[in-house]
Design a protein around this motif. Structure first.
Motif, PDB file in Angstrom:
ATOM      1  N   GLY A  11     -31.868   2.669   8.288  1.00  9.28           N
ATOM      2  CA  GLY A  11     -31.916   3.132   6.909  1.00  9.28           C
ATOM      3  C   GLY A  11     -33.318   3.394   6.410  1.00  9.28           C
ATOM      4  O   GLY A  11     -34.305   2.976   7.012  1.00  9.28           O
ATOM      5  N   VAL A  12     -33.403   4.120   5.313  1.00 10.38           N
ATOM      6  CA  VAL A  12     -34.603   4.475   4.553  1.00 10.38           C
ATOM      7  C   VAL A  12     -35.354   5.645   5.187  1.00 10.38           C
ATOM      8  O   VAL A  12     -35.468   6.710   4.600  1.00 10.38           O
ATOM      9  N   VAL A  13     -35.901   5.461   6.388  1.00 14.14           N
ATOM     10  CA  VAL A  13     -36.628   6.539   7.066  1.00 14.14           C
ATOM     11  C   VAL A  13     -36.306   6.507   8.554  1.00 14.14           C
ATOM     12  O   VAL A  13     -35.872   5.486   9.088  1.00 14.14           O
ATOM     13  N   SER A  14     -36.542   7.636   9.213  1.00 18.50           N
ATOM     14  CA  SER A  14     -36.414   7.678  10.670  1.00 18.50           C
ATOM     15  C   SER A  14     -37.710   7.173  11.290  1.00 18.50           C
ATOM     16  O   SER A  14     -38.728   7.024  10.617  1.00 18.50           O
ATOM     17  N   GLY A  15     -37.678   6.929  12.597  1.00 12.17           N
ATOM     18  CA  GLY A  15     -38.879   6.485  13.286  1.00 12.17           C
ATOM     19  C   GLY A  15     -39.223   5.031  13.058  1.00 12.17           C
ATOM     20  O   GLY A  15     -40.378   4.623  13.224  1.00 12.17           O
ATOM     21  N   LEU A  16     -38.242   4.222  12.687  1.00 13.33           N
ATOM     22  CA  LEU A  16     -38.485   2.804  12.423  1.00 13.33           C
ATOM     23  C   LEU A  16     -38.641   1.977  13.695  1.00 13.33           C
ATOM     24  O   LEU A  16     -39.128   0.855  13.641  1.00 13.33           O
ATOM     25  N   GLY A  17     -38.197   2.498  14.794  1.00 15.57           N
ATOM     26  CA  GLY A  17     -38.145   1.699  16.017  1.00 15.57           C
ATOM     27  C   GLY A  17     -36.787   1.061  16.202  1.00 15.57           C
ATOM     28  O   GLY A  17     -36.654  -0.015  16.786  1.00 15.57           O
ATOM     29  N   LYS A  18     -35.763   1.764  15.721  1.00 17.38           N
ATOM     30  CA  LYS A  18     -34.385   1.265  15.837  1.00 17.38           C
ATOM     31  C   LYS A  18     -33.984   1.122  17.299  1.00 17.38           C
ATOM     32  O   LYS A  18     -33.259   0.195  17.667  1.00 17.38           O
ATOM     33  N   GLY A  19     -34.474   2.032  18.150  1.00 15.19           N
ATOM     34  CA  GLY A  19     -34.165   1.951  19.573  1.00 15.19           C
ATOM     35  C   GLY A  19     -34.760   0.715  20.220  1.00 15.19           C
ATOM     36  O   GLY A  19     -34.141   0.100  21.097  1.00 15.19           O
ATOM     37  N   VAL A  20     -35.956   0.321  19.774  1.00  8.80           N
ATOM     38  CA  VAL A  20     -36.585  -0.895  20.294  1.00  8.80           C
ATOM     39  C   VAL A  20     -35.799  -2.120  19.845  1.00  8.80           C
ATOM     40  O   VAL A  20     -35.609  -3.076  20.616  1.00  8.80           O
ATOM     41  N   VAL A  21     -35.318  -2.105  18.598  1.00  6.78           N
ATOM     42  CA  VAL A  21     -34.488  -3.212  18.109  1.00  6.78           C
ATOM     43  C   VAL A  21     -33.197  -3.303  18.921  1.00  6.78           C
ATOM     44  O   VAL A  21     -32.796  -4.384  19.368  1.00  6.78           O
ATOM     45  N   ALA A  22     -32.538  -2.159  19.143  1.00 13.22           N
ATOM     46  CA  ALA A  22     -31.289  -2.151  19.914  1.00 13.22           C
ATOM     47  C   ALA A  22     -31.528  -2.677  21.328  1.00 13.22           C
ATOM     48  O   ALA A  22     -30.755  -3.486  21.850  1.00 13.22           O
ATOM     49  N   ALA A  23     -32.618  -2.215  21.962  1.00 13.55           N
ATOM     50  CA  ALA A  23     -32.938  -2.677  23.313  1.00 13.55           C
ATOM     51  C   ALA A  23     -33.282  -4.164  23.322  1.00 13.55           C
ATOM     52  O   ALA A  23     -32.947  -4.887  24.272  1.00 13.55           O
ATOM     53  N   SER A  24     -33.934  -4.634  22.263  1.00 12.89           N
ATOM     54  CA  SER A  24     -34.280  -6.051  22.158  1.00 12.89           C
ATOM     55  C   SER A  24     -33.029  -6.909  22.030  1.00 12.89           C
ATOM     56  O   SER A  24     -32.956  -8.006  22.617  1.00 12.89           O
ATOM     57  N   ILE A  25     -32.046  -6.431  21.280  1.00 14.43           N
ATOM     58  CA  ILE A  25     -30.769  -7.148  21.181  1.00 14.43           C
ATOM     59  C   ILE A  25     -30.119  -7.222  22.561  1.00 14.43           C
ATOM     60  O   ILE A  25     -29.593  -8.258  22.971  1.00 14.43           O
ATOM     61  N   GLY A  26     -30.179  -6.104  23.292  1.00 14.49           N
ATOM     62  CA  GLY A  26     -29.652  -6.102  24.653  1.00 14.49           C
ATOM     63  C   GLY A  26     -30.363  -7.123  25.527  1.00 14.49           C
ATOM     64  O   GLY A  26     -29.733  -7.835  26.322  1.00 14.49           O
ATOM     65  N   LYS A  27     -31.688  -7.197  25.391  1.00 15.63           N
ATOM     66  CA  LYS A  27     -32.465  -8.155  26.188  1.00 15.63           C
ATOM     67  C   LYS A  27     -32.093  -9.592  25.832  1.00 15.63           C
ATOM     68  O   LYS A  27     -31.999 -10.463  26.707  1.00 15.63           O
ATOM     69  N   ILE A  28     -31.872  -9.839  24.554  1.00 16.90           N
ATOM     70  CA  ILE A  28     -31.482 -11.182  24.104  1.00 16.90           C
ATOM     71  C   ILE A  28     -30.175 -11.605  24.763  1.00 16.90           C
ATOM     72  O   ILE A  28     -30.028 -12.757  25.205  1.00 16.90           O
ATOM     73  N   PHE A  29     -29.224 -10.686  24.860  1.00 19.15           N
ATOM     74  CA  PHE A  29     -27.953 -11.011  25.526  1.00 19.15           C
ATOM     75  C   PHE A  29     -28.135 -11.137  27.033  1.00 19.15           C
ATOM     76  O   PHE A  29     -27.498 -11.968  27.680  1.00 19.15           O
ATOM     77  N   GLN A  30     -29.006 -10.295  27.608  1.00 15.20           N
ATOM     78  CA  GLN A  30     -29.308 -10.415  29.040  1.00 15.20           C
ATOM     79  C   GLN A  30     -29.871 -11.796  29.359  1.00 15.20           C
ATOM     80  O   GLN A  30     -29.570 -12.378  30.398  1.00 15.20           O
ATOM     81  N   MET A  31     -30.714 -12.318  28.484  1.00 15.04           N
ATOM     82  CA  MET A  31     -31.295 -13.643  28.674  1.00 15.04           C
ATOM     83  C   MET A  31     -30.228 -14.738  28.702  1.00 15.04           C
ATOM     84  O   MET A  31     -30.489 -15.846  29.170  1.00 15.04           O
ATOM     85  N   ARG A  32     -29.057 -14.410  28.192  1.00 15.21           N
ATOM     86  CA  ARG A  32     -27.944 -15.359  28.218  1.00 15.21           C
ATOM     87  C   ARG A  32     -27.047 -15.152  29.442  1.00 15.21           C
ATOM     88  O   ARG A  32     -25.961 -15.714  29.522  1.00 15.21           O
ATOM     89  N   GLY A  33     -27.516 -14.320  30.350  1.00 12.49           N
ATOM     90  CA  GLY A  33     -26.766 -14.091  31.577  1.00 12.49           C
ATOM     91  C   GLY A  33     -25.595 -13.149  31.417  1.00 12.49           C
ATOM     92  O   GLY A  33     -24.705 -13.102  32.274  1.00 12.49           O
ATOM     93  N   LEU A  34     -25.587 -12.359  30.341  1.00  8.70           N
ATOM     94  CA  LEU A  34     -24.472 -11.449  30.069  1.00  8.70           C
ATOM     95  C   LEU A  34     -24.783 -10.045  30.572  1.00  8.70           C
ATOM     96  O   LEU A  34     -25.941  -9.617  30.606  1.00  8.70           O
ATOM     97  N   LYS A  35     -23.744  -9.330  30.963  1.00 10.12           N
ATOM     98  CA  LYS A  35     -23.888  -7.940  31.374  1.00 10.12           C
ATOM     99  C   LYS A  35     -23.903  -7.057  30.136  1.00 10.12           C
ATOM    100  O   LYS A  35     -23.010  -7.130  29.290  1.00 10.12           O
ATOM    101  N   VAL A  36     -24.935  -6.216  30.044  1.00 13.11           N
ATOM    102  CA  VAL A  36     -25.150  -5.399  28.852  1.00 13.11           C
ATOM    103  C   VAL A  36     -25.144  -3.920  29.226  1.00 13.11           C
ATOM    104  O   VAL A  36     -25.625  -3.532  30.289  1.00 13.11           O
ATOM    105  N   ASP A  37     -24.595  -3.097  28.351  1.00 13.90           N
ATOM    106  CA  ASP A  37     -24.744  -1.653  28.471  1.00 13.90           C
ATOM    107  C   ASP A  37     -25.043  -1.114  27.085  1.00 13.90           C
ATOM    108  O   ASP A  37     -24.831  -1.806  26.075  1.00 13.90           O
ATOM    109  N   MET A  38     -25.550   0.129  27.031  1.00 22.18           N
ATOM    110  CA  MET A  38     -25.979   0.685  25.745  1.00 22.18           C
ATOM    111  C   MET A  38     -25.556   2.132  25.607  1.00 22.18           C
ATOM    112  O   MET A  38     -25.530   2.887  26.580  1.00 22.18           O
TER     113      MET A  38
END
Length: 554
Positions: A11-38
């Motif tokens: 929200g608000v503006v583009s270019g916020l780094g939403k993709g980095v946030v999404a990938a970081s959420i994926g990494k957080i789940f990976q750290m829990r030993g879970l299989k992640v896809d995006m």
């Protein structure tokens, strides 16, 4: 377990780094030993980003695989070019993404319209709801069925409120209703600007963005505030109160020295535990996964020495045009204990003021000649390659950059002053770079280049072999033109080395200059396979040569 879905909106503006946030959420789940896809859903009407200008949209990322997209019986399109956010996903998760994970409005509308033409909807009026939204939901479910992840993260491109994004947001609303309770979560990333005149972080833009989201029937479960500094508790509480989420569901995404630190920053704030609780999955990360990522992040933060890399190119006005190259340089630098300072040079400047070539390039420790298409700035890029050859400056040319290195060699070493690429000068008497034979019959521009991973047969005793330590590797390609093999023998007589080819030996995949300087050009894009903690071999070899050359000059 049943796949859980995390939707990420911005929200608000583009270019916020939403993709980095999404990938970081994926990494957080990976750290829990879970299989992640995006998945990345892009609202633009292009079928894929392959025909977009990098200045407008940023880099076009290329997958390992090529996908034959069949929107309706009797219709087939090749897709391997996808949104640049997939490069972020691959780098964070250390996995190859599939092209079908990039859902564009162009693909969705094309599918529905072609299905209507072949009679799949006989008797029905085709509408955005339900036909477009059903197609979006079907694409999401097909990814889940193909890869069977524990967690599937779906990033919705654009900004909430964009007309183009509305069908995707409506599809998310429907999807969440159709899923069993506790199997989906919605994360909203929004800007929290700091006004220096007041000395305050302002939450009003976030409030309006969430209200826009709520008007579409979507209530976020988590809000991540993007700002230049950490959000204090009073700001988090204010966002919580006005945006209808618990205080513990508001997280801070501040500016960081390296983007790879964000999963650890969000994990320390409790995002992993909160999302795990919402989705009913393993609450605690595995120690080894966290430590491994902490070690990678530490390698970026601990580097102290610096090298300067000049990057002449055509799209320097937006750094996202070269995001994978930038990251590959950072990965290689971290592995060698150095930081990489990039100096972007607009190639057209060289054409207006040729005398500035030596002034700008002489101050750099190495030169990376960037990819591109078209005539603008080409002579400036050729001048850059010539400077590297004549001044023993470590040089790496990527794709178009490798082709222009060959043009410079043929002009200034071999002596064919009119040598050129037929892409730039179709009437050149010396077409040292020419269309691939199969490209001469191509009609469509989208999805018709040489794409995806192809075998690279490496010649022993070359700088390329020294970098890879193997005679056969697979790298990703994206090109229509190539170094004309008819001129190779003439070039080799003057000191050029063809360091790799395709398995047939006919197609040139890389070239080198037989001299004491490290001058290499590769037709492929090794940056697409570079990872933090596991850098691209050729980028690492380039920076190693830069460091060695810098020490000699001290």
């Amino acid at each position: 377990m049943q796949t859980r879905y995390v939707f990420v909106t911005g929200g608000v503006v583009s270019g916020l780094g939403k993709g980095v946030v999404a990938a970081s959420i994926g990494k957080i789940f990976q750290m829990r030993g879970l299989k992640v896809d995006m998945i990345k859903a892009d609202p633009y009407l292009n079928v894929d980003p392959g025909t977009l200008n990098p200045i407008e949209h940023g880099e076009v990322f290329v997958c390992e695989e090529v996908w034959e997209f069949e929107p309706a019986p009797g219709y087939r399109f090749t897709i391997a070019e996808i949104d640049q956010d997939f490069g972020t996903y691959e780098r964070f998760l250390d996995m190859n993404m599939h092209p079908s994970n990039n859902i564009t409005s162009g693909q969705v509308y094309l599918s529905v319209i072609l299905k209507e033409r072949v009679g799949s909807y006989l008797g029905r009026t085709i509408q955005v709801i339900p036909h477009i939204t059903d197609e979006i939901k079907d694409r999401i479910r097909r990814v889940a069925e193909r890869s069977k992840p524990d967690v599937l993260i779906v990033e919705i491109g654009g900004t909430v409120g964009d007309i183009e994004a509305m069908p995707f947001l409506e599809a998310v609303r429907q999807f969440r209703l159709e899923q069993p309770p506790g199997t989906t979560a919605l994360v909203h990333v929004t800007l929290v600007p700091y006004l220096s005149t007041l000395g305050q972080l302002k939450t009003k833009p976030t409030q309006h963005s969430v209200k826009e989201l709520q008007s579409m029937g979507l209530q976020p479960d988590v809000i991540i505030g993007r700002s230049d500094r950490p959000l204090p508790e009073d700001v988090k509480k204010k966002i919580s109160l006005y945006c209808n989420v618990p205080p513990e569901a508001v997280f801070s995404d501040p500016d960081l020295e390296t983007v790879y630190e964000l999963p650890l920053v969000l994990e320390r704030q409790g995002l992993g535990r909160y999302l795990s609780k919402l989705l009913g999955i393993t609450p605690e990360p595995r120690t080894e996964g966290v430590r491994e990522w902490e070690s990678i992040v530490s390698s970026f933060l601990s580097a102290r020495d610096e090298v300067v890399i000049a990057m002449p190119g055509k799209y320097t006005m937006i750094q996202d045009s070269y995001i994978s190259i930038n990251e590959a340089l950072s990965h290689a630098g971290a592995s060698l204990g150095v930081r990489v300072k990039r100096v972007y040079i607009e190639a057209e400047d060289f054409e207006r003021e040729p005398s500035r070539v030596e002034e700008l390039l002489s101050q750099a420790d190495g030169i990376l000649l960037t990819p591109g298409f078209g005539a603008r700035g080409v002579e400036g890029m050729i001048h850059s390659a010539r400077y590297a050859m004549e001044n023993n400056k470590p040089f790496l040319g990527i794709c178009f950059g490798a082709q222009l290195l060959f043009v410079a060699f043929m002009r200034y070493v071999v002596g064919l002053r009119d040598a050129h690429s037929t892409e730039i000068d179709p009437e050149t008497p010396h077409p040292v770079v020419d269309l691939l034979p199969e490209q001469k019959v191509a009609v469509f521009k989208g999805g018709t280049m040489r794409l995806g991973a192809h075998p690279v047969k490496i010649r022993r005793g070359t700088r390329l072999y020294e970098a890879y330590g193997s005679e056969l590797v697979y790298e990703r390609f994206r090109h229509r033109y190539h170094i004309n093999p008819d001129y190779v023998k003439l070039a080799e007589e003057k000191g050029l080395i063809v360091s790799s080819t395709d398995p047939s030996g006919r197609m040139v995949n890389s070239i080198e200059i037989a001299s004491n300087s490290w001058v290499v050009g590769v037709q492929f894009h090794p940056e697409f396979k570079s990872r933090p903690g596991r850098p691209s071999p050729i980028y690492r070899a380039f920076l190693k040569a830069v460091l060695e050359n810098k020490k000699k000059s001290l």
